[in-house]
Design a protein around this motif. Structure first.
Motif, PDB file in Angstrom:
ATOM      1  N   GLN A 101     -15.148  -7.115 -14.699  1.00  0.00           N
ATOM      2  CA  GLN A 101     -14.467  -7.299 -13.248  1.00  0.00           C
ATOM      3  C   GLN A 101     -13.022  -7.029 -13.395  1.00  0.00           C
ATOM      4  O   GLN A 101     -12.255  -6.382 -12.519  1.00  0.00           O
ATOM      5  N   LEU A 102     -12.239  -7.540 -14.505  1.00  0.00           N
ATOM      6  CA  LEU A 102     -10.742  -7.382 -14.596  1.00  0.00           C
ATOM      7  C   LEU A 102     -10.494  -5.809 -14.636  1.00  0.00           C
ATOM      8  O   LEU A 102      -9.831  -5.300 -13.777  1.00  0.00           O
ATOM      9  N   GLY A 103     -11.460  -4.968 -15.494  1.00  0.00           N
ATOM     10  CA  GLY A 103     -11.070  -3.618 -15.399  1.00  0.00           C
ATOM     11  C   GLY A 103     -11.406  -2.912 -14.162  1.00  0.00           C
ATOM     12  O   GLY A 103     -10.620  -2.048 -13.806  1.00  0.00           O
ATOM     13  N   HIS A 104     -12.506  -3.540 -13.674  1.00  0.00           N
ATOM     14  CA  HIS A 104     -12.784  -3.024 -12.191  1.00  0.00           C
ATOM     15  C   HIS A 104     -11.576  -3.010 -11.189  1.00  0.00           C
ATOM     16  O   HIS A 104     -11.295  -2.229 -10.512  1.00  0.00           O
ATOM     17  N   ASP A 105     -11.004  -4.406 -11.190  1.00  0.00           N
ATOM     18  CA  ASP A 105     -10.123  -4.393 -10.308  1.00  0.00           C
ATOM     19  C   ASP A 105      -8.555  -3.992 -10.829  1.00  0.00           C
ATOM     20  O   ASP A 105      -7.823  -3.758  -9.852  1.00  0.00           O
ATOM     21  N   LEU A 106      -8.418  -3.632 -12.111  1.00  0.00           N
ATOM     22  CA  LEU A 106      -7.275  -3.162 -12.425  1.00  0.00           C
ATOM     23  C   LEU A 106      -7.170  -1.561 -12.221  1.00  0.00           C
ATOM     24  O   LEU A 106      -6.141  -1.016 -11.944  1.00  0.00           O
ATOM     25  N   ALA A 107      -8.391  -1.088 -12.347  1.00  0.00           N
ATOM     26  CA  ALA A 107      -8.369   0.414 -12.033  1.00  0.00           C
ATOM     27  C   ALA A 107      -7.762   1.198 -11.003  1.00  0.00           C
ATOM     28  O   ALA A 107      -6.910   2.215 -11.285  1.00  0.00           O
ATOM     29  N   PRO A 108      -7.792   0.634  -9.746  1.00  0.00           N
ATOM     30  CA  PRO A 108      -6.922   1.081  -8.535  1.00  0.00           C
ATOM     31  C   PRO A 108      -5.415   1.029  -8.756  1.00  0.00           C
ATOM     32  O   PRO A 108      -4.931   1.949  -8.408  1.00  0.00           O
ATOM     33  N   ASN A 109      -4.999  -0.158  -9.341  1.00  0.00           N
ATOM     34  CA  ASN A 109      -3.689  -0.259  -9.756  1.00  0.00           C
ATOM     35  C   ASN A 109      -3.088   0.830 -10.960  1.00  0.00           C
ATOM     36  O   ASN A 109      -2.279   1.209 -10.818  1.00  0.00           O
ATOM     37  N   VAL A 110      -4.044   1.013 -11.893  1.00  0.00           N
ATOM     38  CA  VAL A 110      -3.703   2.038 -12.864  1.00  0.00           C
ATOM     39  C   VAL A 110      -3.707   3.233 -12.328  1.00  0.00           C
ATOM     40  O   VAL A 110      -2.660   4.182 -12.579  1.00  0.00           O
ATOM     41  N   LEU A 111      -4.434   3.565 -11.538  1.00  0.00           N
ATOM     42  CA  LEU A 111      -4.615   4.929 -10.777  1.00  0.00           C
ATOM     43  C   LEU A 111      -3.560   4.994  -9.830  1.00  0.00           C
ATOM     44  O   LEU A 111      -2.739   6.358  -9.926  1.00  0.00           O
ATOM     45  N   ALA A 112      -2.985   4.321  -9.185  1.00  0.00           N
ATOM     46  CA  ALA A 112      -1.745   4.213  -8.328  1.00  0.00           C
ATOM     47  C   ALA A 112      -0.679   4.486  -9.256  1.00  0.00           C
ATOM     48  O   ALA A 112       0.295   5.400  -8.766  1.00  0.00           O
ATOM     49  N   ARG A 113      -0.552   3.849 -10.354  1.00  0.00           N
ATOM     50  CA  ARG A 113       0.557   4.081 -11.165  1.00  0.00           C
ATOM     51  C   ARG A 113       0.813   5.289 -11.751  1.00  0.00           C
ATOM     52  O   ARG A 113       1.872   6.232 -11.922  1.00  0.00           O
ATOM     53  N   LEU A 114      -0.326   5.975 -12.233  1.00  0.00           N
ATOM     54  CA  LEU A 114      -0.460   7.328 -12.630  1.00  0.00           C
ATOM     55  C   LEU A 114      -0.108   8.509 -11.789  1.00  0.00           C
ATOM     56  O   LEU A 114       0.510   9.405 -11.931  1.00  0.00           O
ATOM     57  N   LEU A 115      -0.520   8.005 -10.410  1.00  0.00           N
ATOM     58  CA  LEU A 115      -0.070   9.173  -9.365  1.00  0.00           C
ATOM     59  C   LEU A 115       1.392   8.884  -9.097  1.00  0.00           C
ATOM     60  O   LEU A 115       1.789  10.078  -8.793  1.00  0.00           O
ATOM     61  N   ARG A 116       1.866   7.719  -9.139  1.00  0.00           N
ATOM     62  CA  ARG A 116       3.200   7.757  -8.747  1.00  0.00           C
ATOM     63  C   ARG A 116       3.995   8.380  -9.937  1.00  0.00           C
ATOM     64  O   ARG A 116       5.041   9.170  -9.674  1.00  0.00           O
ATOM     65  N   ASN A 117       3.660   8.213 -11.224  1.00  0.00           N
ATOM     66  CA  ASN A 117       4.340   9.142 -12.384  1.00  0.00           C
ATOM     67  C   ASN A 117       4.217  10.452 -12.252  1.00  0.00           C
ATOM     68  O   ASN A 117       4.932  11.181 -12.437  1.00  0.00           O
TER      69      ASN A 117
END
Length: 142
Positions: free
Chosen positions: A117-133
């Motif tokens: 669940q933590l990984g599932h909910d973290l994934a969109p946040n990680v993706l957003a960070r990668l896209l900003r980078n």
């Protein structure tokens, strides 16, 4: 430093202190250690996300554990806001509950379902960070 150098390259790092840190260090010392990890990432061009110390049975009870967790997370959120590091409150992603299947019976650790669940909910946040980078890198190359 050693992990970044030995096992990289990395694009992003998720940095989270745990409940064990609360039992042996003061909130300002925990923050200092977390900041040093984020700084090591930044020095190597690795984006980092600051994850709040998760709640637990001990950290949910009134007293030192809860106070230390709340103070550390508040300090971390303030620091992250100042330096533009994404801060994610793990309690919002996987709330502590004694009867939840997301927590092991020890009341301290996430269960396999909780980790998923933590990984599932973290994934969109990680993706957003990668896209900003990526957008920042593209903008620099124009």
């Amino acid at each position: 430093h050693e992990l970044l150098e030995s096992y990289g390259p990395f694009t992003v790092a998720l940095i989270m202190a745990g409940s064990n840190d609360l039992s042996c260090s003061a909130p300002d010392a925990i923050l200092k250690n977390l900041v040093s990890l984020h700084t090591a990432c930044q020095e190597r061009g690795v984006a980092s996300l600051a994850l709040a110390i998760p709640c637990s049975w001990v950290a949910s009870r009134e007293g030192f554990g809860r106070d230390a967790r709340e103070t550390t997370n508040r300090l971390l959120a303030e620091w992250a806001g100042e330096v533009k590091v994404d801060f994610l409150d793990t309690e919002e992603l996987v709330p502590w509950s004694r009867h939840s299947t997301h927590w092991d019976r020890d009341g301290l650790h996430l269960s396999p379902a909780g980790s998923r669940q933590l990984g599932h909910d973290l994934a969109p946040n990680v993706l957003a960070r990668l896209l900003r980078n990526r957008q920042a890198t593209v903008g620099e190359n124009k």
